[in-house]
Every structure is written in structure tokens, then in C-alpha cells.
Design an enzyme around this catalytic site. Structure first.
Site, PDB file in Angstrom:
ATOM      1  N   TYR A 152      46.832  36.865  39.040  1.00  0.00           N
ATOM      2  CA  TYR A 152      45.618  37.762  39.592  1.00  0.00           C
ATOM      3  C   TYR A 152      46.030  38.190  40.935  1.00  0.00           C
ATOM      4  CZ  TYR A 152      41.091  37.547  41.757  1.00  0.00           C
ATOM      5  OH  TYR A 152      39.698  37.677  42.368  1.00  0.00           O
ATOM      6  N   LYS A 190      45.801  42.266  41.736  1.00  0.00           N
ATOM      7  CA  LYS A 190      44.828  42.727  42.780  1.00  0.00           C
ATOM      8  C   LYS A 190      45.672  43.698  43.752  1.00  0.00           C
ATOM      9  CE  LYS A 190      40.822  41.545  41.394  1.00  0.00           C
ATOM     10  NZ  LYS A 190      40.018  42.226  40.745  1.00  0.00           N
TER      11      LYS A 190
END
Length: 311
Positions: A166, A170
Site C-alpha cells: 500500500y 500510494k
């Protein structure tokens, strides 16, 4: 007090069946936008599919007098990304706004994370962003107008434990948005990043009893402004958390120049190297990349001049 309008505009919003994406879709539709509500109805891990979330948001919009269609294609493939954008072009003839909000997560410590789980998250967040940005950007460039809003996270800015997939995705989204901002500048296309926080499905299992109000609707206006024709920034990041809206940005310390270094000297001067006094803030647009090089080279030139003068 009246708010900004999106009459005549077409917005594509990924991950719009629940949470933040739903709040964005309802807000823009209420202000006159025609909305493509994209959501395959996946679980948090990105498994399975369910057409109901997208259909329910479309039904809400239509019941309130707005215009919307559902898309259940997945951003995780190039074909899915194209299909999402083509849904807007086929039905409404244009794409003015692209908000990539779709996301998933699979948790594991760094040393134990499988390649499958790493790729599954990058496929939706980072590759998914590219899969929709690429076709939307082409259409926007031709129309000489567009607003792109991509979703990062404090996990992308600062990291977090057990989510290497993640965090990496991101952080990568920031770079993608910066390139879109630079390449879109001469075509009337802006690209910015939203760093939102809200209580959604991703907060399941957490103790949020001490949290302030953090409903998705509280984060939506910042996204709405970035998506609006009056948006006056590009290549930037806005944070929206619990009613606070702020700008996040990359900065560099002035640093230290020497004509040559040893490893030990780096350690000896690390406090000076890390000193944030008079830090450089180099906006992406119009020329952060170039300004970084120019300023760095200027220090090197000054340093050589001092050495030659025996200073």
C-alpha cells in the site's frame, strides 16, 4: 450559501460504490455533474465482485434528480481502465474529471509479504491509476480541458507497518500525478493528489472510539475543488483529515557542498546536511525538476570558485 457547480461536466470516479468515492460521486452529481460511478464491488482484499454498490449509488443520484451510470469494470487491468473511460465517452461524449479513488489492501509484515499480495495492491492503486489516467488524459488533452485527482495516503507519505504494498503504491501515485501535471499544463489539464482520511471499510477492526468526526462527506469538498474548473493549482497534494485541509509538499535542505567527500565526512557533517533552515520548496509546476538541478549546480559552481580562490 451556493457552492461550486459542475453543470455540463462529466466525472469518472473509481471506487465510487462506497466510502469516500461514494461521497465524491454524490457531491459532484448534486452540483450538476454527470457521473460514471465505477466500482466492481470487491472486498477489501480485492476479491469477488458485486454490482450492487455502484448500482445503489447511481440509484441515489437519479432519485435526487441527477445523472449517473454504473461501471463495474476493474481498474486492475488496462482493458478495465479503458472500459471505464469509454463508458463516459460513449454515454456522455466527454471526460472532464477523473477521480481515481479505487483501493484495496492486503496486510502482512514486510519480510512475509507475498509477491501476489504486493502485486494485487499495486494493480488497483498504482497501475489502476495509470490504467484510467492514460485514456482519460488523451481525451482531456484533445479537449484542452481536464481535472485529474489521484488518491495517495499518509501511508504513502510517511509509511506504516504491515502495508509495504500500500505504501509503495500510494507513493508512486504522487510521481504519476506530477508527470500528468507537467504534461497537461499546456493543454488545460491539471493533476493533483488528495491525501484523505475517513472512517470507511478500511477502518474495520480499529478502535475509533476516540476519533473526531471523520465521515467521508467531510473529505469530499477538497476533492470537489480539485476537480472543479476554478482549481488554481496543479502538481500539488492536499491533505483532508477530520475537517483539516492542508498542503503536503516535498522539500530539501540546502545541504552542504564539498568538491569531494569521504564516507566519514558525510557522518561528520550530517547535522549540517539535515538542517532544515531555509529549506528549498520546489513546486512541481512549472519547473521543480529543473530548479533542483540549477540550484544544486549553482552550489557546486560556488564551491569550486571558493576553492580556486583559496577560501
Amino acid at each position: 450559501m451556493s457552492d461550486l457547480r459542475f453543470d455540463g461536466r462529466v466525472a469518472v470516479i473509481t471506487g465510487a460504490g462506497r466510502g469516500l468515492g461514494r461521497a465524491y460521486a454524490l457531491l459532484l452529481a448534486a452540483q450538476g455533474a454527470s457521473v460514471v460511478v465505477n466500482d466492481p464491488g470487491s472486498t477489501i482484499a480485492g476479491d469477488h465482485s458485486d454490482a450492487d454498490p455502484a448500482a445503489q449509488v447511481v440509484a441515489e443520484i437519479i432519485a435526487a434528480g441527477g445523472t449517473a451510470i454504473a461501471s463495474t469494470d476493474s481498474v486492475a487491468t488496462a482493458e478495465g481502465g479503458r472500459a471505464i473511460v469509454e463508458a463516459a465517452l460513449d454515454r456522455f461524449g466527454r471526460v472532464d474529471v477523473l477521480i481515481h479513488n479505487a483501493g484495496n489492501n492486503r496486510y502482512a509484515p514486510l519480510a512475509e509479504m507475498s509477491y501476489e499480495d504486493f502485486d494485487a495492491v499495486l494493480d488497483v492503486h498504482l497501475r489502476g491509476a495509470f490504467h484510467v489516467v492514460r485514456p482519460a488524459f488523451a481525451s482531456m488533452r484533445e479537449a484542452r480541458y481536464g481535472r485529474i485527482v489521484l488518491t495517495s495516503s499518509i501511508g504513502g507519505l510517511y509509511g506504516n507497518q504491515n502495508v509495504a504494498n500500500y505504501g509503495a503504491a500510494k507513493a508512486g501515485i504522487i510521481g504519476l500525478s506530477n508527470v500528468a501535471a507537467l504534461e497537461g499544463r499546456e493543454h488545460g489539464v491539471t493533476s493533483n493528489v488528495i491525501v484523505p482520511a475517513a472512517l470507511t471499510r478500511l477502518a474495520e477492526g480499529l478502535d475509533t472510539s476516540a476519533y473526531p468526526p471523520m465521515e467521508p462527506e467531510l473529505a469530499a469538498p477538497a476533492v470537489g475543488w480539485l476537480a472543479h474548473e476554478s482549481c488554481s493549482v496543479t502538481g500539488e497534494m492536499l491533505v483532508s483529515i477530520a475537517g483539516r485541509i492542508a498542503r503536503a509538499y516535498v522539500a530539501e535542505t540546502v545541504g552542504v557542498h564539498q568538491p569531494a567527500w569521504t564516507m566519514a565526512e558525510v557522518g561528520d557533517r550530517i547535522a549540517e546536511i539535515r538542517d532544515t533552515t531555509d529549506s528549498w520548496i520546489l513546486p512541481v509546476v512549472p519547473s521543480g525538476h529543473t530548479d533542483h538541478i540549477i540550484k544544486s549546480f549553482a552550489l557546486a559552481t560556488e564551491g569550486r570558485a571558493r576553492v580556486s580562490q583559496g577560501l
